[in-house]
Scaffold this active site. Structure first.
Site, short mmCIF file in Angstrom:
data_model
loop_
_atom_site.label_atom_id
_atom_site.label_comp_id
_atom_site.label_asym_id
_atom_site.label_seq_id
_atom_site.Cartn_x
_atom_site.Cartn_y
_atom_site.Cartn_z
CB ALA A 16 39.10 93.05 30.30
CD GLU A 17 42.04 88.34 29.01
OE1 GLU A 17 42.99 87.10 29.26
OE2 GLU A 17 41.40 88.15 27.83
CG MET A 18 48.02 89.84 31.59
SD MET A 18 49.20 88.51 30.77
CE MET A 18 50.82 89.07 31.30
#
Length: 377
Positions: free
Chosen positions: A180-182
């Site tokens: 969900a981030e990088m």
């Protein structure tokens, strides 16, 4: 509302501080007495003439503050805090290691779509935050918690709000591999992408000489962590702690005294003015947002429900919004919430303004040369 025990102590002190030879005694001695029957004694020689009292010179005003230089705080309370170190390195890292970490921190190629870097959510020219309630990751996904600042993060006793990483080296690769981030699919994909860049092959070899394969997930974390350990911002607060009693204004010192008086320094203490323990949010009154159960999501221990890492207050005036759930958008609101939910205190507007003024003195200058965007390989 101020703590009633403290108020009582102050009242008792005020009532007991009168001089025993004050006006009340003088008026009693002035009452006329009956004439004595005994013979009048010979006159007493007059006492030597008293030297005229020399008026005490007023305390010099602290430069730029308008307050007396003697205006100070109990040194026993100040010992609960510590001046900021020059860095959080254990020993002296090589320039090659720090330089590599700086490049990785800014490189968007460490994200799935090559459009996000560590600096995207932890903007170094914005005191290490993005000022969003939750940060935006790949495919526009939003994180679950507010992204804390990376400044001074290396000095905290653990990493992440819930403490699931022991240090910044371990924390650094978490967002890179978080879907969900990088959004990198795996450590192997991250390593392959870096190994395809000749400049990184050389940079890793220089930073990790003679250690087998230079480009590893562990070395990525070690390099980014080495860079983050230099993210420090000394402030006027440090000047005050090291002896410059002119470094804070009267209002800031008043705010510090209220801060210590009502018990804030129980959790916000030490070098970082926080960052040294977990604490339950809603210790006195229940925290409004109960959806995030905090450290219990990691430990699965009921006693850890609503426990979060106490954040550092350094640069707090520059890192809104506040708390793990970004539930306060202004520092004034955050101070009121902490007083209410953690201490059961209802602060006056004057108290809040004074505390906020002192917190502003914890803002340091950004290390512009250290955080300058590097040329990437």
């Amino acid at each position: 509302m101020r703590n009633p025990v403290i108020t009582t102590i102050l009242l008792i002190a005020a009532c007991s501080s009168g001089d025993a030879s004050g006006p009340a005694e003088s008026s009693r001695s002035a009452v006329a007495r009956p004439a004595a029957a005994a013979p009048t004694p010979p006159p007493t020689p007059p006492p030597p003439a008293a030297k005229p009292a020399v008026a005490a010179a007023p305390a010099p005003a602290a430069a730029g503050t308008g307050r007396p230089a003697g205006d100070d705080v109990n040194p026993r309370l100040l010992r609960r805090f510590k001046p900021l170190r020059a860095s959080f390195h254990d020993g002296a890292p090589s320039a090659a290691l720090v330089d590599l970490g700086r490049m990785l921190f800014f490189d968007e190629r460490l994200s799935r779509d090559s459009d996000l870097s560590c600096n995207s959510c932890h903007a170094l020219d914005q005191y290490g935050v993005d000022h969003e309630a939750t940060s935006t990751g790949v495919d526009g996904q939003r994180g679950k918690r507010n992204a804390p600042t990376v400044y001074h993060a290396a000095g905290a006793f653990t990493s992440f709000w819930d403490g699931r990483a022991a240090n910044v080296e371990e924390q650094a690769t978490g967002p890179i591999l978080n879907p969900a981030e990088m959004g990198m699919a795996s450590p192997a994909e991250m390593i392959a992408r870096l190994a395809a860049v000749p400049g990184y092959v050389d940079a890793f070899a220089a930073a990790f000489p003679g250690r087998g394969p230079a480009i590893t997930a562990e070395h990525v974390g070690a390099a980014i962590g080495a860079f983050e350990r230099g993210l420090v911002t000394p402030s006027r607060w440090d000047a005050y702690l090291t002896g410059d009693r002119t470094a804070l204004t009267s209002e800031e010192i008043a705010g510090l005294k209220i801060f210590t008086d009502i018990g804030c320094m129980t959790c916000h203490t030490g070098e970082l003015v926080g960052g040294s323990m977990f604490q339950k949010v809603g210790a006195v009154n229940p925290w409004p947002n109960q959806t995030d159960r905090g450290r219990a999501s990691v430990t699965k221990v009921k006693a850890d429900e609503m426990q979060f890492k106490v954040p550092s207050l350094r640069n707090i005036a520059k890192t809104a919004p506040y708390f793990h759930d970004a539930s306060a958008t202004t520092l004034e609101e955050a101070v009121r919430m902490m007083a209410n939910y953690q201490l059961g205190e209802d602060l006056t507007d004057e108290d809040v303004a004074a505390i906020v003024a002192w917190l502003g003195a914890l803002t340091g200058d950004l290390p512009t040369a250290y955080i300058a965007r590097p040329t990437l390989p």
